[in-house]
Design a protein around this motif. Structure first.
Motif, PDB file in Angstrom:
ATOM      1  N   HIS A 135      -3.134  -7.370   0.166  1.00 20.46           N
ATOM      2  CA  HIS A 135      -3.129  -7.807  -1.236  1.00 20.46           C
ATOM      3  C   HIS A 135      -1.931  -8.712  -1.440  1.00 20.46           C
ATOM      4  O   HIS A 135      -1.039  -8.783  -0.586  1.00 20.46           O
ATOM      5  CB  HIS A 135      -3.038  -6.592  -2.166  1.00 20.46           C
ATOM      6  CG  HIS A 135      -1.752  -5.829  -1.969  1.00 20.46           C
ATOM      7  ND1 HIS A 135      -1.588  -4.897  -0.956  1.00 20.46           N
ATOM      8  CD2 HIS A 135      -0.556  -5.888  -2.616  1.00 20.46           C
ATOM      9  CE1 HIS A 135      -0.349  -4.417  -1.009  1.00 20.46           C
ATOM     10  NE2 HIS A 135       0.289  -4.999  -1.988  1.00 20.46           N
ATOM     11  N   ASP A 137       1.169  -9.511  -4.455  1.00 19.16           N
ATOM     12  CA  ASP A 137       1.788  -8.728  -5.528  1.00 19.16           C
ATOM     13  C   ASP A 137       1.852  -9.469  -6.857  1.00 19.16           C
ATOM     14  O   ASP A 137       2.444  -8.964  -7.799  1.00 19.16           O
ATOM     15  CB  ASP A 137       3.217  -8.331  -5.123  1.00 19.16           C
ATOM     16  CG  ASP A 137       3.237  -7.126  -4.192  1.00 19.16           C
ATOM     17  OD1 ASP A 137       2.206  -6.450  -4.060  1.00 19.16           O
ATOM     18  OD2 ASP A 137       4.302  -6.872  -3.597  1.00 19.16           O
ATOM     19  N   HIS A 222      -0.046  -8.815   2.290  1.00 14.21           N
ATOM     20  CA  HIS A 222       0.703  -7.756   2.979  1.00 14.21           C
ATOM     21  C   HIS A 222       0.068  -6.433   2.595  1.00 14.21           C
ATOM     22  O   HIS A 222      -0.794  -6.371   1.713  1.00 14.21           O
ATOM     23  CB  HIS A 222       2.175  -7.787   2.543  1.00 14.21           C
ATOM     24  CG  HIS A 222       2.353  -7.467   1.091  1.00 14.21           C
ATOM     25  ND1 HIS A 222       2.161  -8.397   0.087  1.00 14.21           N
ATOM     26  CD2 HIS A 222       2.651  -6.307   0.455  1.00 14.21           C
ATOM     27  CE1 HIS A 222       2.352  -7.831  -1.083  1.00 14.21           C
ATOM     28  NE2 HIS A 222       2.653  -6.556  -0.903  1.00 14.21           N
TER      29      HIS A 222
HETATM   30 FE   LIG Z   1       2.366  -5.085  -2.379  1.00 13.14          FE
END
Ligand SMILES: [Fe+2]
Ligand SMILES: O=C(O)CCC(=O)C(=O)O
Length: 315
Positions: A135, A137, A222
């Protein structure tokens, strides 16, 4: 770009680190903090989370179907907190360390940066299955998408207070160029299963000894991974910086957490560290006899002398 204007004699990173950051959107810098700097931080983590360990014999939790990668689960965030923390100044000031601010200035090519998010996080073997899907952030750092201009982006720095091997749930990530190839430049919050499978062989590990830092941007794919070493723990602090005045980026305004122990930070931070959370530096027009007196009343242990001195000099 010359780093000269952003760096000091005590600089803890190299031109190469910044080149890697610019190329990959992420950089791992080993041993950024010394064992002496970490010792009181580790004590603070024990104060906050030491009693949360599920037990020395606990073994890894893994509820996944074989071959699949993980997902987000609330349990992963059971021992997670926003700054400031109910412990000594050591952990409270770590995210405001001048060497981190210096890295942020160089990475964002900004004279002036703000710390807009900092959280402590403890993970324990058996505490949860920490394995996540790939995903980015940015969903909770901006309401839109990250800027194409590096100066309007963020640098999110994960500081390792304990050794982080792959058995301690090291973060895994895919460099920007590899992520762009797989995703054709797209940045969905969660790539689909086919894309996840294509990202997987390209992932790199952020494993590194205690004191190291892993810096990554909000558009780098990540994922968290599971702790598998029996009885192990992973203590990290995240410090996220943006260019001061970048209104594209936020988390929550610091005063939202007004019930937390800000007095610890005000009593121990330098004016330069307080400036990282938006407190005007000595000499700024905000400081008058009245604002000084009222702020001092709010934080009696705050050292107002540099601010008062600059005010006297201007009068
Ligand atoms: Fe994350
Ligand atoms: O803790 C980690 O290693 C990464 C976790 C993560 O990426 C997240 O929760 O967004």
């Amino acid at each position: 770009m010359s780093l000269g204007s952003f760096t000091s004699a005590d600089c803890r990173f190299t031109d190469r680190d910044i080149a890697n950051w610019n190329r990959d959107g992420a950089v791992l810098i080993e041993n950024f903090f010394t064992p002496e700097e970490l010792a009181p931080v580790l004590k603070d983590f024990e104060v906050l989370y030491g009693d949360k360990a599920p037990g020395a014999q606990s073994s890894a939790r893994d509820n996944k179907k074989s071959g699949s990668i993980g997902q987000f689960e609330v349990e992963q965030f059971a021992h997670f907190d926003d700054m400031p923390f109910n412990c000594s100044p050591a952990l409270n000031l770590l995210g405001m360390h001048p060497a981190l601010a210096e890295l942020a200035r160089a990475a964002l090519q900004a004279e002036d940066v703000h710390l807009y998010q900092s959280h402590s996080w403890a993970k324990f073997t058996g505490g949860a299955d920490y394995d996540q899907t790939f995903h980015c952030d940015f969903k909770n750092h901006t309401l839109i998408a990250p800027s194409d201009d590096v100066r309007e982006r963020t640098i999110n720095i994960m500081i390792y207070a304990t050794d982080v091997t792959n058995e301690h749930g090291a973060i895994h990530y895919v460099t920007q160029p590899d992520g762009d190839t797989v995703m054709n430049g797209r940045r969905p919050q969660f790539p689909d299963d086919t894309e996840q499978a294509k990202l997987k062989p390209l992932e790199k590990s952020g494993a590194a000894p205690a004191g190291s830092i892993f810096a990554y941007g909000i558009d780098v794919f990540h994922r968290g991974t599971n702790l598998t070493l029996p009885g192990a723990r992973r203590y990290t602090l995240t410090a996220s910086f943006k260019r001061a005045g970048n209104e594209l980026i936020g988390w929550s305004a610091w005063p939202y957490h007004f019930m937390k122990p800000w007095e610890t930070i005000f009593a121990h931070a330098t004016p330069e560290q307080l400036a990282l959370i938006g407190i005007p530096l000595p000499g700024h027009a905000y400081w008058t006899q009245r604002t000084l007196a009222r702020t001092k009343e709010r934080y009696p242990d705050w050292n107002a002398d540099p601010y008062a001195g600059a005010l006297r000099a201007a009068e």
